[in-house]
Design a protein around this motif. Structure first.
Motif, short mmCIF file in Angstrom:
data_model
loop_
_atom_site.label_atom_id
_atom_site.label_comp_id
_atom_site.label_asym_id
_atom_site.label_seq_id
_atom_site.Cartn_x
_atom_site.Cartn_y
_atom_site.Cartn_z
N ARG A 1 0.84 -1.20 0.00
CA ARG A 1 0.00 0.00 0.00
C ARG A 1 0.88 1.25 0.00
O ARG A 1 2.02 1.23 0.46
CB ARG A 1 -0.95 -0.02 1.19
N PHE A 2 0.32 2.33 -0.51
CA PHE A 2 1.14 3.52 -0.76
C PHE A 2 1.79 4.07 0.52
O PHE A 2 2.89 4.63 0.46
CB PHE A 2 0.31 4.62 -1.46
N GLU A 3 1.13 3.89 1.65
CA GLU A 3 1.71 4.37 2.91
C GLU A 3 3.03 3.65 3.22
O GLU A 3 4.01 4.27 3.66
CB GLU A 3 0.74 4.17 4.08
N ILE A 4 3.06 2.35 2.99
CA ILE A 4 4.28 1.56 3.24
C ILE A 4 5.37 1.93 2.25
O ILE A 4 6.55 2.08 2.63
CB ILE A 4 3.98 0.04 3.15
N CYS A 5 4.99 2.10 1.00
CA CYS A 5 5.99 2.48 -0.01
C CYS A 5 6.60 3.84 0.33
O CYS A 5 7.82 4.04 0.20
CB CYS A 5 5.35 2.52 -1.39
N GLY A 6 5.78 4.79 0.78
CA GLY A 6 6.30 6.08 1.17
C GLY A 6 7.17 6.00 2.40
O GLY A 6 8.20 6.68 2.51
N ALA A 7 6.76 5.15 3.34
CA ALA A 7 7.55 4.97 4.57
C ALA A 7 8.92 4.38 4.24
O ALA A 7 9.95 4.81 4.80
CB ALA A 7 6.80 4.06 5.54
N ASP A 8 8.96 3.41 3.33
CA ASP A 8 10.24 2.81 2.93
C ASP A 8 11.15 3.86 2.28
O ASP A 8 12.36 3.90 2.54
CB ASP A 8 10.00 1.67 1.94
N CYS A 9 10.56 4.71 1.44
CA CYS A 9 11.33 5.76 0.78
C CYS A 9 11.95 6.71 1.81
O CYS A 9 13.14 7.01 1.75
CB CYS A 9 10.43 6.54 -0.18
N ALA A 10 11.13 7.18 2.75
CA ALA A 10 11.62 8.14 3.74
C ALA A 10 12.69 7.53 4.64
O ALA A 10 13.71 8.18 4.93
CB ALA A 10 10.45 8.64 4.59
N LYS A 11 12.48 6.29 5.06
CA LYS A 11 13.47 5.65 5.93
C LYS A 11 14.79 5.46 5.20
O LYS A 11 15.87 5.76 5.76
CB LYS A 11 12.96 4.30 6.43
N SER A 12 14.74 5.00 3.96
CA SER A 12 15.95 4.82 3.18
C SER A 12 16.68 6.15 3.00
O SER A 12 17.91 6.22 3.12
CB SER A 12 15.61 4.22 1.81
N HIS A 13 15.92 7.19 2.76
CA HIS A 13 16.51 8.52 2.57
C HIS A 13 17.25 8.97 3.83
O HIS A 13 18.38 9.47 3.75
CB HIS A 13 15.40 9.51 2.21
N LEU A 14 16.63 8.79 4.98
CA LEU A 14 17.25 9.22 6.23
C LEU A 14 18.50 8.39 6.55
O LEU A 14 19.52 8.94 6.99
CB LEU A 14 16.24 9.12 7.37
N LEU A 15 18.43 7.08 6.33
CA LEU A 15 19.60 6.24 6.58
C LEU A 15 20.77 6.64 5.68
O LEU A 15 21.92 6.64 6.11
CB LEU A 15 19.24 4.77 6.36
N GLN A 16 20.47 7.01 4.44
CA GLN A 16 21.52 7.43 3.52
C GLN A 16 22.18 8.74 3.98
O GLN A 16 23.31 9.04 3.57
CB GLN A 16 20.94 7.62 2.12
N HIS A 17 21.46 9.49 4.81
CA HIS A 17 22.00 10.76 5.30
C HIS A 17 22.44 10.64 6.77
O HIS A 17 22.46 11.62 7.51
CB HIS A 17 20.99 11.89 5.12
N ASP A 18 22.75 9.41 7.16
CA ASP A 18 23.39 9.14 8.45
C ASP A 18 22.51 9.36 9.68
O ASP A 18 23.01 9.56 10.78
CB ASP A 18 24.68 9.97 8.60
N TYR A 19 21.20 9.31 9.49
CA TYR A 19 20.32 9.28 10.66
C TYR A 19 20.31 7.86 11.20
O TYR A 19 20.55 6.89 10.48
CB TYR A 19 18.91 9.74 10.29
N SER A 20 20.03 7.73 12.49
CA SER A 20 20.10 6.41 13.12
C SER A 20 18.93 5.53 12.69
O SER A 20 17.92 6.01 12.17
CB SER A 20 20.06 6.57 14.65
N GLU A 21 19.09 4.24 12.92
CA GLU A 21 18.02 3.29 12.64
C GLU A 21 16.77 3.66 13.44
O GLU A 21 15.65 3.62 12.92
CB GLU A 21 18.47 1.87 13.00
#
Length: 228
Positions: free
Chosen positions: A89-109
């Motif tokens: 569902r689109f909410e999960i796809c958006g959540a995956d995008c945002a989490k990946s983006h933050l991890l790539q910018h050195d935010y914590s898990e």
């Protein structure tokens, strides 16, 4: 960016945005991919949530957590775009995008997963409001932007919502967002209006599933999805 695709925001808006690469690149991605009504909605949600956080003296009103609030808001509907139209569902796809983006910018898990949770459940009434402070802020901001008088009056944001709508016009966002969610069903092979798509993409009791059902029951309807 330049030309017709240049990102240009009023100074009163841009001055409230966090100044770091994670947020600036998230903004650029949202501008590139989201339909303008949905982009404006996402920015309004950020501003409303920030306004509420400031009134409540929440840590999400200030850096470094303000960045989490911003990335959440600007990407909370990015799962409606073709670029992030995945199997769920689109909410999960958006959540995956945002989490990946933050991890790539050195935010914590932990920080990245907090944003993931807030996006993943933002259409889940009664849960988003209570599971986590960030989820609560965004859920209230989303409902306020969609005109919930309960929250606009309870939280004292009626006039603020009207003020930011002058700078970031609504442009029939209810129709744009409802149509964007339903349109994703057409991307699933061998699905028509009488065949239910995968339970992962449109669970029957979910907001996407309810929107799709309303469309299937009245496919010639041209206004805002009746189930919005």
């Amino acid at each position: 960016m330049s030309g017709a695709n240049a990102l240009s925001l009023p100074a009163s808006i841009s001055s409230q945005l966090p100044r770091n690469e994670a947020c600036e690149s998230a903004l650029r991605l949202a501008w590139k991919l989201l339909e303008r009504p949905i982009f404006n909605h996402s920015l309004r949600v950020y501003l409303i949530a920030k306004h509420l956080a400031e009134k409540e003296d929440s840590p999400f009103a200030f850096e470094p957590r303000l960045a989490l609030l911003f990335v959440w808001a600007i990407h909370h509907d990015i799962g409606t775009t073709d670029a992030y139209n995945g199997a769920e569902r689109f909410e999960i796809c958006g959540a995956d995008c945002a989490k990946s983006h933050l991890l790539q910018h050195d935010y914590s898990e932990a920080e990245s997963h907090q944003v993931w949770t807030a996006i993943a459940i933002h259409t889940s009434p009664g849960i988003a409001e209570r599971i986590d402070p960030l989820s609560r802020l965004i859920r209230i901001a989303v409902l306020s932007d969609f005109g919930s008088q309960h929250y606009r009056q309870k939280m004292g944001v009626e006039e603020y919502c009207k003020e930011i709508e002058k700078m970031l016009p609504r442009q029939d966002v209810e129709k744009a967002l409802g149509d964007a969610v339903v349109k994703q069903a057409k991307k699933i092979p061998h699905v028509d209006s009488l065949t239910w798509p995968t339970d992962e993409k449109f669970p029957k009791a979910s907001w996407p599933g309810i929107l799709l059902r309303a469309h299937a029951e009245n496919p010639d309807h041209t206004g805002v999805n009746p189930a919005f």
